[in-house]
Scaffold this motif. Structure first.
Motif, short mmCIF file in Angstrom:
data_model
loop_
_atom_site.label_atom_id
_atom_site.label_comp_id
_atom_site.label_asym_id
_atom_site.label_seq_id
_atom_site.Cartn_x
_atom_site.Cartn_y
_atom_site.Cartn_z
N TYR A 171 -35.00 -56.04 -47.55
CA TYR A 171 -33.93 -55.13 -47.19
C TYR A 171 -34.16 -54.59 -45.78
O TYR A 171 -35.30 -54.45 -45.35
CB TYR A 171 -33.89 -53.93 -48.15
N ASP A 172 -33.08 -54.25 -45.11
CA ASP A 172 -33.17 -53.59 -43.81
C ASP A 172 -33.60 -52.14 -44.06
O ASP A 172 -32.99 -51.43 -44.85
CB ASP A 172 -31.79 -53.63 -43.14
N LYS A 176 -33.31 -49.50 -42.31
CA LYS A 176 -32.36 -48.46 -41.90
C LYS A 176 -31.12 -48.43 -42.77
O LYS A 176 -30.69 -47.39 -43.22
CB LYS A 176 -31.97 -48.66 -40.44
N THR A 177 -30.53 -49.59 -43.03
CA THR A 177 -29.26 -49.63 -43.77
C THR A 177 -29.46 -49.74 -45.27
O THR A 177 -28.54 -49.50 -46.03
CB THR A 177 -28.40 -50.81 -43.32
N LYS A 178 -30.64 -50.15 -45.71
CA LYS A 178 -30.97 -50.39 -47.13
C LYS A 178 -30.18 -51.56 -47.71
O LYS A 178 -30.09 -51.74 -48.90
CB LYS A 178 -30.72 -49.15 -47.99
N MET A 179 -29.60 -52.37 -46.83
CA MET A 179 -28.83 -53.54 -47.27
C MET A 179 -29.70 -54.79 -47.13
O MET A 179 -30.69 -54.79 -46.41
CB MET A 179 -27.56 -53.70 -46.42
N VAL A 225 -31.04 -58.30 -45.88
CA VAL A 225 -31.13 -58.84 -44.52
C VAL A 225 -30.39 -60.18 -44.48
O VAL A 225 -30.70 -61.10 -45.23
CB VAL A 225 -32.60 -59.02 -44.10
N ASN A 226 -29.39 -60.27 -43.58
CA ASN A 226 -28.65 -61.53 -43.42
C ASN A 226 -29.58 -62.59 -42.85
O ASN A 226 -30.46 -62.29 -42.05
CB ASN A 226 -27.46 -61.34 -42.47
#
Length: 153
Positions: free
Chosen positions: A101-102, A104-107, A109-110
């Motif tokens: 996960y990123d 900062k964004t908690k999303m 990672v592409n």
């Protein structure tokens, strides 16, 4: 009273972050938060869990170790390639996965492979002769030998 509320709003993020020290343990650079099955009177812990941990199950159901630095204590960054070497398949009753996960964004990672986790159900996962599993993390599809180690035991 208004000044006290304003101060509370300023202090709240630091109070929530400080609970990490009292509720987590460090194992080879991985942070494991404890007490997720029963928050009790630890009111900052749910706030912490809703931040970097995005909620989740308690320890009876799942464990979510987090890592922000490589084995040289440098921040993990997409500019580098990394490997995670597991000495064996994790001992679980259901499944395991490594998901990136990123911070900062908690999303998720592409990435070019559109692969967002490696784990129990990953087809073609190869174990070493000693039973170890090596997972490569990179922002590129191509293999580059200059990789930093992220330890895991």
């Amino acid at each position: 009273m208004i000044d006290g509320v304003k101060r509370g709003l300023e202090d709240a993020p630091n109070v929530a972050a400080s609970t990490l020290t009292s509720t987590s343990e460090d194992r080879n650079g991985w942070s494991y938060v404890r007490g997720l099955d029963s928050f009790g009177y630890n009111y900052p812990l749910p706030a912490l869990v809703s931040g970097p941990y995005l909620g989740g199950q308690g320890e009876k159901e799942a464990i979510y170790p987090i890592r922000y630095n490589d084995s040289e204590n440098q921040p993990l960054t997409g500019a580098n390639d990394y490997i995670i070497k597991l000495p064996s398949e994790p001992p679980v009753n259901a499944f395991w996965s490594i998901t990136m996960y990123d911070a900062k964004t908690k999303m998720l990672v592409n990435n070019e492979l559109n692969r967002y986790k490696v784990g129990t159900d990953t087809e073609g996962l190869v174990k070493g002769p000693d039973g170890s599993i090596t997972v490569s993390l990179s922002h590129k599809k191509t293999y580059r030998p200059e990789r930093k180690l992220v330890t895991c035991t």
